[in-house]
Scaffold this motif. Structure first.
Motif, PDB file in Angstrom:
ATOM      1  N   LYS A 135       0.832  -1.205   0.000  1.00  0.00           N
ATOM      2  CA  LYS A 135       0.000   0.000   0.000  1.00  0.00           C
ATOM      3  C   LYS A 135       0.867   1.255   0.000  1.00  0.00           C
ATOM      4  N   MET A 136       1.930   1.223   0.783  1.00  0.00           N
ATOM      5  CA  MET A 136       2.865   2.349   0.781  1.00  0.00           C
ATOM      6  C   MET A 136       3.506   2.503  -0.594  1.00  0.00           C
ATOM      7  N   ASP A 137       3.915   1.398  -1.191  1.00  0.00           N
ATOM      8  CA  ASP A 137       4.565   1.413  -2.489  1.00  0.00           C
ATOM      9  C   ASP A 137       3.639   2.002  -3.560  1.00  0.00           C
ATOM     10  N   ALA A 138       2.359   1.629  -3.510  1.00  0.00           N
ATOM     11  CA  ALA A 138       1.397   2.157  -4.483  1.00  0.00           C
ATOM     12  C   ALA A 138       1.244   3.672  -4.333  1.00  0.00           C
ATOM     13  N   TRP A 139       1.184   4.150  -3.085  1.00  0.00           N
ATOM     14  CA  TRP A 139       1.055   5.594  -2.851  1.00  0.00           C
ATOM     15  C   TRP A 139       2.293   6.322  -3.339  1.00  0.00           C
ATOM     16  N   CYS A 140       3.473   5.795  -3.027  1.00  0.00           N
ATOM     17  CA  CYS A 140       4.715   6.456  -3.430  1.00  0.00           C
ATOM     18  C   CYS A 140       4.870   6.450  -4.948  1.00  0.00           C
ATOM     19  N   THR A 141       4.493   5.365  -5.592  1.00  0.00           N
ATOM     20  CA  THR A 141       4.577   5.296  -7.049  1.00  0.00           C
ATOM     21  C   THR A 141       3.674   6.340  -7.696  1.00  0.00           C
ATOM     22  N   LEU A 142       2.513   6.556  -7.106  1.00  0.00           N
ATOM     23  CA  LEU A 142       1.563   7.543  -7.635  1.00  0.00           C
ATOM     24  C   LEU A 142       2.057   8.973  -7.429  1.00  0.00           C
ATOM     25  N   HIS A 143       2.646   9.249  -6.272  1.00  0.00           N
ATOM     26  CA  HIS A 143       2.988  10.622  -5.912  1.00  0.00           C
ATOM     27  C   HIS A 143       4.447  10.994  -6.192  1.00  0.00           C
ATOM     28  N   GLU A 144       5.262  10.019  -6.555  1.00  0.00           N
ATOM     29  CA  GLU A 144       6.669  10.293  -6.844  1.00  0.00           C
ATOM     30  C   GLU A 144       7.079   9.445  -8.042  1.00  0.00           C
ATOM     31  N   PRO A 145       6.953   9.996  -9.264  1.00  0.00           N
ATOM     32  CA  PRO A 145       7.199   9.208 -10.480  1.00  0.00           C
ATOM     33  C   PRO A 145       8.570   8.551 -10.527  1.00  0.00           C
ATOM     34  N   THR A 146       9.562   9.172  -9.900  1.00  0.00           N
ATOM     35  CA  THR A 146      10.909   8.603  -9.925  1.00  0.00           C
ATOM     36  C   THR A 146      11.148   7.626  -8.782  1.00  0.00           C
ATOM     37  N   TYR A 147      10.111   7.398  -7.992  1.00  0.00           N
ATOM     38  CA  TYR A 147      10.266   6.502  -6.837  1.00  0.00           C
ATOM     39  C   TYR A 147      10.588   5.086  -7.301  1.00  0.00           C
ATOM     40  N   SER A 148      11.461   4.437  -6.594  1.00  0.00           N
ATOM     41  CA  SER A 148      11.796   3.041  -6.868  1.00  0.00           C
ATOM     42  C   SER A 148      12.245   2.413  -5.574  1.00  0.00           C
ATOM     43  N   THR A 149      11.970   1.132  -5.417  1.00  0.00           N
ATOM     44  CA  THR A 149      12.455   0.429  -4.226  1.00  0.00           C
ATOM     45  C   THR A 149      13.968   0.268  -4.292  1.00  0.00           C
ATOM     46  N   ASN A 150      14.538   0.324  -5.514  1.00  0.00           N
ATOM     47  CA  ASN A 150      15.984   0.231  -5.640  1.00  0.00           C
ATOM     48  C   ASN A 150      16.632   1.425  -4.957  1.00  0.00           C
ATOM     49  N   GLY A 151      17.676   1.149  -4.206  1.00  0.00           N
ATOM     50  CA  GLY A 151      18.384   2.233  -3.539  1.00  0.00           C
ATOM     51  C   GLY A 151      17.949   2.438  -2.108  1.00  0.00           C
ATOM     52  N   ALA A 152      16.892   1.756  -1.671  1.00  0.00           N
ATOM     53  CA  ALA A 152      16.466   1.919  -0.283  1.00  0.00           C
ATOM     54  C   ALA A 152      17.511   1.402   0.670  1.00  0.00           C
ATOM     55  N   GLU A 153      18.328   0.452   0.178  1.00  0.00           N
ATOM     56  CA  GLU A 153      19.356  -0.121   1.038  1.00  0.00           C
ATOM     57  C   GLU A 153      20.700   0.595   0.888  1.00  0.00           C
ATOM     58  N   ALA A 154      20.889   1.271  -0.237  1.00  0.00           N
ATOM     59  CA  ALA A 154      22.206   1.798  -0.565  1.00  0.00           C
ATOM     60  C   ALA A 154      22.361   3.258  -0.157  1.00  0.00           C
ATOM     61  N   VAL A 155      21.986   3.590   1.076  1.00  0.00           N
ATOM     62  CA  VAL A 155      22.182   4.941   1.584  1.00  0.00           C
ATOM     63  C   VAL A 155      23.611   5.052   2.116  1.00  0.00           C
ATOM     64  N   ALA A 156      24.287   6.148   1.810  1.00  0.00           N
ATOM     65  CA  ALA A 156      25.681   6.304   2.209  1.00  0.00           C
ATOM     66  C   ALA A 156      25.824   6.320   3.731  1.00  0.00           C
ATOM     67  N   LEU A 157      27.035   5.997   4.179  1.00  0.00           N
ATOM     68  CA  LEU A 157      27.326   6.068   5.603  1.00  0.00           C
ATOM     69  C   LEU A 157      27.142   7.493   6.109  1.00  0.00           C
TER      70      LEU A 157
END
Length: 570
Positions: free
Chosen positions: A474-496
């Motif tokens: 449900k969160m993913d659907a909302w984010c996809t609708l409101h943030e066209p560039t949103y992707s689950t990719n990169g959620a783990e790769a935040v810099a130190l």
């Protein structure tokens, strides 16, 4: 450890082109051999009624055959799924498949046939040694959720903290020590308020019961309740030790609400809630330079047979927490009663930034606990929950099984914290501008994704059990609708992240999600190496006195690659 494969059975099959007379003869033969009508024996004695054997049901099969003309002649209605390879898909019974094989052998045709198997996702599982004892993680879909992101910071790089308001926490436990929040602006136990946040020596959190910095005392050891709750919520995950916490290495901040001397009362709760509120507000008003980014408050404490008009200050504080973006989660009573009739606090507090849970077993069936169709929102597993216990009570094996709503609650608080680590930046911006709207969305994602269970229909608002992966969808659907560039990719790769920067001292801490050893090189402004060493994430690095003030570059190596960070030493 993967999920077992299973063969899918197709009940309604398409005709695959066998002669209709042959199919009719086969079915008639099967039915005549299995008639349920009793037969008479030759000596006129009643025979036993024959067992009913149902006709074979067709299954989906894959066929590989290079001789396309032959196969299409045999199976004119078979579905071609790859012509160049000669791959076809059909629905057929085992008898029909055997008959096709015999015809192919007679005609000298090379043929491969196999059942079509349903491919299932093999969810990522952490390497914690006692993970198999945590059956509740599968019940709430946590392994599937972890596939969508595993981090302890959000997409803006902010460290996520969840407060545990309880009877303290064993900060020495090896499975919780790596994720304990520490106030880096405070010099512990020097009797001073070093960071100027209004609280003295609050290095690990605060004790509202005694109004002190002692978050682990004799009460904490004797009862061990807060330690066990914190284990479910956020024990260090993927660290090859013990159990895994739902919040995946987010920081845990203990807030002790019981008094070690005198009477424990709701005074301790109010003072503890005020500490959490003030620290989050400070974080917001100082542009994240001071205070604490608390995103959720876990409250496995309460008052039986009490109503909101008797505790107005307690109830109103949930809205105060909401105003700074904190969602609270509370356990309802373990007594088997309707809380809307007999009373329960904080269950009956009217804030929409409070989620209240009852308890189920691992079979998702309701177990004895408070209920209410207006005030108890959902349920989570609270029976036979495996978690940590204070080291002092069992040094050789500080783990145990627990039961009660207290241990269902941290699964929800952990889910909220985890969702904050993967949610899109548009949501995080909304949280900064309008926390009320953001928390309503979070509440909707969680309550709107429960798995319905008839045993909960008359017990809770939603009639269902927490499903973390469902909340993510449900969160993913909302984010996809409101943030066209949103992707689950990169959620783990935040810099130190590094703290503090700049610093007047000679130490810093590298903050991140994955436990592990970091190799460090400190380079000066012209690229010369002035120091090298090793550390672990979230542990203090101390630089020798010989290094002078200036601007430096850290070169940080880990199993996931090398990164560089600029550091100002004043």
């Amino acid at each position: 450890m993967g999920i077992k494969q299973r063969i899918g059975t197709v009940i309604l099959a398409l005709s695959i082109g066998f002669p209709s007379a042959e199919a009719h003869s086969l079915l008639s033969s099967q039915l005549s051999q299995t008639s349920p009508i009793a037969q008479q024996s030759d000596n006129n004695e009643p025979a036993h009624v024959a067992s009913i054997v149902f006709p074979e049901l067709p299954q989906t099969h894959l066929i590989h055959c290079r001789n396309l003309s032959w196969l299409q002649q045999q199976l004119p209605k078979a579905k071609c799924v790859d012509q160049s390879f000669g791959l076809f898909q059909i629905n057929a019974t085992e008898s029909q498949i055997d008959d096709l094989k015999k015809r192919a052998e007679t005609d000298g045709i090379a043929l491969q046939i196999q059942p079509e198997h349903i491919l299932q996702r093999r969810s990522w599982l952490p390497n914690d040694l006692l993970l198999s004892n945590q059956k509740y993680l599968d019940v709430i879909q946590m392994p599937k959720a972890w596939d969508m992101g595993r981090n302890s910071v959000n997409r803006q790089g902010d460290t996520l903290v969840v407060a545990v308001l309880d009877d303290g926490l064993d900060t020495s436990h090896p499975d919780i020590k790596p994720v304990i929040w520490m106030n880096r602006g405070e010099i512990p136990w020097n009797g001073k308020d070093d960071d100027g946040n209004g609280y003295t020596d609050d290095f690990y959190g605060w004790n509202g019961g005694d109004s002190s910095a002692e978050v682990f005392n004799k009460e904490s050891i004797f009862y061990g309740h807060g330690t066990s709750v914190a284990g479910v919520l956020g024990a260090a995950t993927n660290n090859q030790l013990g159990i895994a916490g739902v919040a995946y290495n987010a920081k845990i901040m203990p807030v002790h609400c019981y008094a070690s001397k005198g009477l424990s009362s709701d005074l301790g709760v109010i003072r503890s809630m005020l500490y959490v509120y003030r620290q989050k507000k400070l974080w917001l008003t100082t542009n994240k330079q001071k205070g604490i980014n608390v995103v959720a408050l876990n409250m496995s404490v309460g008052l039986d047979a009490t109503f909101p008009n008797e505790t107005p200050m307690w109830c109103e504080l949930f809205d105060s927490l909401k105003s700074v973006g904190i969602m609270s989660v509370s356990a309802t009573t373990n007594a088997d009663n309707n809380v809307e009739v007999v009373g329960d606090i904080p269950t009956l507090c009217p804030s929409d930034a409070l989620i209240v849970t009852s308890s189920t077993g691992l079979d998702k069936q309701w177990v004895k606990s408070g209920y209410g169709k207006v005030s108890v929102d959902l349920a989570a597993p609270g029976d036979n929950v495996y978690t940590i216990s204070p080291v002092q009570t069992s040094p050789s094996n500080p783990y145990r099984g627990e039961s009660g709503t207290s241990f269902a609650t941290p699964m929800i608080a952990g889910t909220i914290t985890w969702l904050n680590s993967v949610v899109c930046k548009t949501y995080l911006q909304l949280m900064q501008q309008n926390p009320d709207s953001a928390l309503k969305l979070m509440r909707g994602w969680i309550l709107g994704s429960v798995e319905q269970n008839s045993s909960l229909t008359a017990k809770t608002v939603t009639g269902g059990v927490l499903q973390t992966y469902g909340a993510w969808t449900k969160m993913d659907a909302w984010c996809t609708l409101h943030e066209p560039t949103y992707s689950t990719n990169g959620a783990e790769a935040v810099a130190l992240a590094m703290y503090p920067n700049p610093t007047d001292g000679r130490s810093c801490v590298f903050l991140g999600a994955q436990p592990g050893v970091l190799s460090l090189r400190l380079l000066d402004a012209v690229g010369r190496e002035v120091w090298r060493g090793e550390t672990r994430l979230n542990e203090t690095v101390r630089v020798p006195e010989g290094v002078s003030a200036g601007t430096y570059q850290w070169v940080i190596g880990s199993s996931r690659g090398t990164v560089g960070l600029t550091w100002v030493l004043r």
